[in-house]
Structures are given as C-alpha cells and as structure tokens.
Design a protein around this motif. Structure first.
Motif, PDB file in Angstrom:
ATOM      1  N   ALA A  86       0.822  -1.210   0.000  1.00 29.01           N
ATOM      2  CA  ALA A  86       0.000   0.000   0.000  1.00 29.01           C
ATOM      3  C   ALA A  86       0.857   1.262   0.000  1.00 29.01           C
ATOM      4  O   ALA A  86       0.445   2.311  -0.497  1.00 29.01           O
ATOM      5  CB  ALA A  86      -0.939   0.001   1.202  1.00 29.01           C
ATOM      6  N   HIS A  87       2.088   1.165   0.530  1.00 28.06           N
ATOM      7  CA  HIS A  87       3.006   2.299   0.551  1.00 28.06           C
ATOM      8  C   HIS A  87       4.049   2.202  -0.567  1.00 28.06           C
ATOM      9  O   HIS A  87       5.047   2.914  -0.549  1.00 28.06           O
ATOM     10  CB  HIS A  87       3.719   2.356   1.904  1.00 28.06           C
ATOM     11  N   GLY A  88       3.799   1.320  -1.522  1.00 27.29           N
ATOM     12  CA  GLY A  88       4.712   1.188  -2.650  1.00 27.29           C
ATOM     13  C   GLY A  88       5.964   0.391  -2.364  1.00 27.29           C
ATOM     14  O   GLY A  88       6.926   0.458  -3.129  1.00 27.29           O
ATOM     15  N   LEU A  89       5.967  -0.357  -1.272  1.00 29.43           N
ATOM     16  CA  LEU A  89       7.126  -1.168  -0.906  1.00 29.43           C
ATOM     17  C   LEU A  89       6.780  -2.642  -1.047  1.00 29.43           C
ATOM     18  O   LEU A  89       5.643  -3.046  -0.830  1.00 29.43           O
ATOM     19  CB  LEU A  89       7.556  -0.864   0.531  1.00 29.43           C
ATOM     20  N   HIS A  90       7.788  -3.434  -1.409  1.00 30.58           N
ATOM     21  CA  HIS A  90       7.579  -4.866  -1.604  1.00 30.58           C
ATOM     22  C   HIS A  90       8.747  -5.626  -0.976  1.00 30.58           C
ATOM     23  O   HIS A  90       9.888  -5.153  -1.014  1.00 30.58           O
ATOM     24  CB  HIS A  90       7.483  -5.215  -3.089  1.00 30.58           C
ATOM     25  N   PRO A  91       8.469  -6.788  -0.433  1.00 36.13           N
ATOM     26  CA  PRO A  91       9.568  -7.602   0.111  1.00 36.13           C
ATOM     27  C   PRO A  91      10.442  -8.141  -1.020  1.00 36.13           C
ATOM     28  O   PRO A  91       9.943  -8.431  -2.109  1.00 36.13           O
ATOM     29  CB  PRO A  91       8.831  -8.735   0.845  1.00 36.13           C
ATOM     30  N   PRO A  92      11.747  -8.276  -0.818  1.00 37.30           N
ATOM     31  CA  PRO A  92      12.636  -8.784  -1.878  1.00 37.30           C
ATOM     32  C   PRO A  92      12.236 -10.199  -2.304  1.00 37.30           C
ATOM     33  O   PRO A  92      11.837 -11.025  -1.481  1.00 37.30           O
ATOM     34  CB  PRO A  92      14.019  -8.778  -1.208  1.00 37.30           C
ATOM     35  N   ASN A  93      12.348 -10.457  -3.609  1.00 36.34           N
ATOM     36  CA  ASN A  93      12.036 -11.800  -4.127  1.00 36.34           C
ATOM     37  C   ASN A  93      12.992 -12.241  -5.236  1.00 36.34           C
ATOM     38  O   ASN A  93      12.786 -13.288  -5.849  1.00 36.34           O
ATOM     39  CB  ASN A  93      10.598 -11.840  -4.653  1.00 36.34           C
ATOM     40  N   TRP A  94      14.044 -11.437  -5.496  1.00 37.09           N
ATOM     41  CA  TRP A  94      14.973 -11.773  -6.583  1.00 37.09           C
ATOM     42  C   TRP A  94      16.385 -11.426  -6.145  1.00 37.09           C
ATOM     43  O   TRP A  94      16.594 -10.372  -5.534  1.00 37.09           O
ATOM     44  CB  TRP A  94      14.615 -10.992  -7.842  1.00 37.09           C
ATOM     45  N   PRO A  95      17.386 -12.257  -6.473  1.00 40.53           N
ATOM     46  CA  PRO A  95      17.266 -13.574  -7.108  1.00 40.53           C
ATOM     47  C   PRO A  95      16.633 -14.597  -6.163  1.00 40.53           C
ATOM     48  O   PRO A  95      16.691 -14.417  -4.941  1.00 40.53           O
ATOM     49  CB  PRO A  95      18.723 -13.944  -7.418  1.00 40.53           C
ATOM     50  N   PRO A  96      16.038 -15.636  -6.710  1.00 43.74           N
ATOM     51  CA  PRO A  96      15.286 -16.583  -5.865  1.00 43.74           C
ATOM     52  C   PRO A  96      16.121 -17.246  -4.778  1.00 43.74           C
ATOM     53  O   PRO A  96      15.620 -17.505  -3.692  1.00 43.74           O
ATOM     54  CB  PRO A  96      14.769 -17.619  -6.882  1.00 43.74           C
ATOM     55  N   PHE A  97      17.409 -17.519  -5.067  1.00 43.17           N
ATOM     56  CA  PHE A  97      18.235 -18.231  -4.091  1.00 43.17           C
ATOM     57  C   PHE A  97      18.732 -17.315  -2.972  1.00 43.17           C
ATOM     58  O   PHE A  97      19.116 -17.790  -1.908  1.00 43.17           O
ATOM     59  CB  PHE A  97      19.432 -18.891  -4.785  1.00 43.17           C
ATOM     60  N   TYR A  98      18.726 -15.984  -3.175  1.00 39.56           N
ATOM     61  CA  TYR A  98      19.126 -15.039  -2.140  1.00 39.56           C
ATOM     62  C   TYR A  98      18.485 -13.681  -2.463  1.00 39.56           C
ATOM     63  O   TYR A  98      19.121 -12.803  -3.041  1.00 39.56           O
ATOM     64  CB  TYR A  98      20.647 -14.916  -2.068  1.00 39.56           C
ATOM     65  N   PRO A  99      17.213 -13.509  -2.095  1.00 38.69           N
ATOM     66  CA  PRO A  99      16.485 -12.288  -2.507  1.00 38.69           C
ATOM     67  C   PRO A  99      17.136 -11.014  -1.987  1.00 38.69           C
ATOM     68  O   PRO A  99      17.419 -10.881  -0.799  1.00 38.69           O
ATOM     69  CB  PRO A  99      15.095 -12.497  -1.884  1.00 38.69           C
ATOM     70  N   LEU A 100      17.366 -10.083  -2.914  1.00 34.59           N
ATOM     71  CA  LEU A 100      17.937  -8.783  -2.567  1.00 34.59           C
ATOM     72  C   LEU A 100      17.029  -7.637  -2.988  1.00 34.59           C
ATOM     73  O   LEU A 100      17.007  -6.590  -2.323  1.00 34.59           O
ATOM     74  CB  LEU A 100      19.305  -8.612  -3.241  1.00 34.59           C
ATOM     75  N   ILE A 101      16.300  -7.813  -4.088  1.00 35.35           N
ATOM     76  CA  ILE A 101      15.434  -6.763  -4.597  1.00 35.35           C
ATOM     77  C   ILE A 101      14.089  -7.367  -4.987  1.00 35.35           C
ATOM     78  O   ILE A 101      13.946  -8.591  -5.068  1.00 35.35           O
ATOM     79  CB  ILE A 101      16.057  -6.064  -5.831  1.00 35.35           C
ATOM     80  N   TYR A 102      13.132  -6.485  -5.213  1.00 35.68           N
ATOM     81  CA  TYR A 102      11.821  -6.936  -5.680  1.00 35.68           C
ATOM     82  C   TYR A 102      11.792  -6.850  -7.197  1.00 35.68           C
ATOM     83  O   TYR A 102      12.147  -5.832  -7.786  1.00 35.68           O
ATOM     84  CB  TYR A 102      10.712  -6.068  -5.084  1.00 35.68           C
ATOM     85  N   HIS A 103      11.350  -7.940  -7.835  1.00 32.32           N
ATOM     86  CA  HIS A 103      11.315  -8.009  -9.302  1.00 32.32           C
ATOM     87  C   HIS A 103      10.104  -8.828  -9.712  1.00 32.32           C
ATOM     88  O   HIS A 103      10.049 -10.029  -9.459  1.00 32.32           O
ATOM     89  CB  HIS A 103      12.603  -8.655  -9.826  1.00 32.32           C
ATOM     90  N   ASP A 104       9.124  -8.167 -10.326  1.00 33.70           N
ATOM     91  CA  ASP A 104       7.902  -8.854 -10.765  1.00 33.70           C
ATOM     92  C   ASP A 104       7.344  -8.116 -11.975  1.00 33.70           C
ATOM     93  O   ASP A 104       6.675  -7.089 -11.836  1.00 33.70           O
ATOM     94  CB  ASP A 104       6.872  -8.905  -9.642  1.00 33.70           C
ATOM     95  N   ILE A 105       7.653  -8.622 -13.155  1.00 33.57           N
ATOM     96  CA  ILE A 105       7.231  -7.958 -14.391  1.00 33.57           C
ATOM     97  C   ILE A 105       5.710  -7.899 -14.489  1.00 33.57           C
ATOM     98  O   ILE A 105       5.141  -6.857 -14.866  1.00 33.57           O
ATOM     99  CB  ILE A 105       7.831  -8.680 -15.609  1.00 33.57           C
ATOM    100  N   ASP A 106       5.032  -8.979 -14.143  1.00 28.53           N
ATOM    101  CA  ASP A 106       3.580  -9.031 -14.274  1.00 28.53           C
ATOM    102  C   ASP A 106       2.876  -8.049 -13.339  1.00 28.53           C
ATOM    103  O   ASP A 106       1.760  -7.610 -13.625  1.00 28.53           O
ATOM    104  CB  ASP A 106       3.068 -10.440 -13.993  1.00 28.53           C
ATOM    105  N   THR A 107       3.506  -7.690 -12.243  1.00 27.94           N
ATOM    106  CA  THR A 107       2.875  -6.800 -11.273  1.00 27.94           C
ATOM    107  C   THR A 107       3.222  -5.337 -11.516  1.00 27.94           C
ATOM    108  O   THR A 107       2.350  -4.464 -11.463  1.00 27.94           O
ATOM    109  CB  THR A 107       3.297  -7.185  -9.837  1.00 27.94           C
ATOM    110  N   GLU A 108       4.485  -5.057 -11.815  1.00 30.39           N
ATOM    111  CA  GLU A 108       4.936  -3.662 -11.867  1.00 30.39           C
ATOM    112  C   GLU A 108       4.928  -3.051 -13.268  1.00 30.39           C
ATOM    113  O   GLU A 108       4.865  -1.825 -13.390  1.00 30.39           O
ATOM    114  CB  GLU A 108       6.348  -3.575 -11.286  1.00 30.39           C
ATOM    115  N   VAL A 109       5.025  -3.866 -14.289  1.00 30.17           N
ATOM    116  CA  VAL A 109       5.123  -3.335 -15.654  1.00 30.17           C
ATOM    117  C   VAL A 109       3.750  -3.374 -16.313  1.00 30.17           C
ATOM    118  O   VAL A 109       3.049  -4.391 -16.229  1.00 30.17           O
ATOM    119  CB  VAL A 109       6.139  -4.151 -16.478  1.00 30.17           C
ATOM    120  N   PRO A 110       3.336  -2.287 -16.962  1.00 28.59           N
ATOM    121  CA  PRO A 110       2.050  -2.291 -17.665  1.00 28.59           C
ATOM    122  C   PRO A 110       1.984  -3.394 -18.717  1.00 28.59           C
ATOM    123  O   PRO A 110       2.998  -3.798 -19.301  1.00 28.59           O
ATOM    124  CB  PRO A 110       1.998  -0.900 -18.320  1.00 28.59           C
ATOM    125  N   ALA A 111       0.762  -3.879 -18.954  1.00 24.66           N
ATOM    126  CA  ALA A 111       0.576  -5.030 -19.838  1.00 24.66           C
ATOM    127  C   ALA A 111       1.131  -4.773 -21.237  1.00 24.66           C
ATOM    128  O   ALA A 111       1.696  -5.680 -21.869  1.00 24.66           O
ATOM    129  CB  ALA A 111      -0.908  -5.384 -19.910  1.00 24.66           C
TER     130      ALA A 111
END
Length: 284
Positions: A86-111
């Motif tokens: 809700a505040h524009g923050l997301h828990p890290p999820n990339w890289p999968p073996f050691y998450p450092l940043i949030y990366h989700d094309i389907d969620t953040e990038v327009p279709a």
C-alpha cells in the motif's frame, strides 16, 4: 442301589473347606477368589487405556493450538506485506536463491510493455550465459597452449563473467525495468546510453583480440590453425554468442528508442527528472 453321597456332601462342612484352602498349593485359588482376581486385573488394565485416551486428546488439543498459532502468524505476515504494498514497498524476491530486490514484471510493468521488458530480461540472462561460455572457451585455449596469451584471455574472461553480468544488470536492465514500470524519461535514456556501450563491448568481444579476454574470431582462427579442435568448438560457441548479443542488443535498443519517441520522452524531461531526484535526495 443308592448313592452314599446323596445324603450329605462332605465338602459342605466349613471346617473342611477352610482346611482345604490352607493346604492348597501356592498359586491355587478357590473358584470364587479366582473370579475376584480376574475382575481386579481387568480393572487395572482399563486404567492405562483411559490414561492413553486422555494423552491422545491432549496431543490433539496441542496440535490444534499450534495450527491456530501458525495460521495467525501467516495472517499477520500477509497483513504486513499488504501494508508494504500500500506504501509502494515490496519484500525482496529476486534472485530466488538469495532475494535482494523486488522483481515482478507481471505486477509492476504495464501489460502493453511486458513483452518488451520480458525480451530484455531474457536478453540479460543470455548475456550471462555468453559470458560463462566465453570463460570456458578461454580456459580451453589456455589448456591447449595454442596461444601465448591464454593466461590473459582466461583471466580477463573470468573477471568479465562476474563484473559484466552484475554491471549490465544495474547499468541497463534495472533502469529499463524502472523506466517501463514508472514511465520515466530519465531511466529510458540511462538504458539507451549504457545499452549502447554494451553493444559496442559485445562487438569488440566478437572480434576476439588475443589477450582481450575473448574467445572471438581471431582466437578462433588461431586454435583452428593449430588443430585444437576441441577449443575451436568452444570458441565457435563464444563467437556466435557475442555476435548474437551485439545484434539482438542493437535490435532491442532500436525498439526502446522508438518507444521513447512515441511516448514523448525527451532529454529535457530526463534532465528535469534528474534535477528533481537530486533535490529530493539532498532534502532527505
């Protein structure tokens, strides 16, 4: 003829019964006492069964309490993640073996932009693969002793494998990801700048100058001349990889540049955003 025992039972005399009980062998009991002992044993056997049932019920209750606590904890985590989003923050999820940043094309990038950014992401992954293949090819050159610069080639390729993969991610992939997700002129131009430099680097690596850390064309010809055909196979793969990296990178650069022009982005808007980010950063 009459039965002499019909008139009187000799064992009905209490004194005889008492004497028989006293003189009975150890472990022998009269019928009535045997029944009493069996009933007592049955009562004792029923006690562990009852305690076992009670213990099982306690275990089930404890298991239910743990499940409820786990469900409550999971719900709390979901609520925290929802609050972060809700505040524009997301828990890290990339890289999968050691998450450092949030990366989700389907969620953040327009279709409409997802196909392009997906191609660029796969292009970055292929760059990492080419770097690894190039390192193996340079190692094969060193092992075959076909050139005097095998050590320099392998050392350079080893450094490139780790530095270029990381630099390319933060220098041009992450900016274009941010540019498409936030429609930012500044990050579009950052991508165009550093992706252009990467295309030149890939073209340089395709040439394969001795000692450059590349198993490109010149080193390929060298190992072929010396008859090192195993090394030549790896060099062919590396050369083809660098050629593909340069050509496909240029095609993506043109595609993004056309998107920038269609979207009305300009250097002036990029400068304005840079100034605004600088002001916000100094204020913070």
């Amino acid at each position: 003829m009459s039965n002499p025992f019909d008139d009187e039972n000799p064992f009905s005399d209490p004194s005889i019964t008492q004497a028989a009980s006293k003189n009975a062998p150890i472990g022998y009991a009269m019928p009535s006492e045997h029944v009493v002992r069996m009933e007592a044993a049955a009562a004792q056997a029923s006690v562990p069964s009852a305690s076992g049932s009670l213990s099982l019920a306690q275990k089930e209750a404890d298991l239910r309490r743990r499940e409820e606590a786990l469900a409550a904890r999971e719900q709390e985590v979901l609520q925290q993640e929802a609050a972060l989003r809700a505040h524009g923050l997301h828990p890290p999820n990339w890289p999968p073996f050691y998450p450092l940043i949030y990366h989700d094309i389907d969620t953040e990038v327009p279709a409409a932009s997802r196909p392009t950014i997906t191609k660029i992401y796969n292009y970055w992954l292929s760059t990492c693969v080419v770097l690894a293949v190039n390192m193996v090819a340079c190692l094969s050159i060193l092992a075959s002793h076909s050139t005097t610069t095998g050590g320099s080639d392998f050392g350079g390729a080893l450094i490139y494998c780790f530095t270029i993969s990381a630099l390319s991610f933060f220098a041009w992939y992450r900016p274009i990801y941010t540019a498409f997700s936030k429609d930012s002129s500044l990050f579009f131009y950052i991508f165009l700048l550093f992706e252009g430099l990467h295309i030149l680097f890939a073209a340089y690596m395709t040439v394969g100058l001795p000692g450059s850390g590349s198993a490109g064309i010149i080193n390929l010809l060298s190992v072929l001349t010396d008859g090192k055909y195993v090394s030549a196979v790896f060099c062919i793969l590396a050369t083809a990889g660098w050629g593909f990296d340069a050509l496909f990178g240029f095609w993506l650069w043109v595609e993004v540049n056309q998107h920038v022009k269609r979207g009305g982005h300009s250097l002036d808007s990029a400068r304005a955003q840079a100034v605004q980010m600088g002001v916000l950063g100094s204020a913070a």
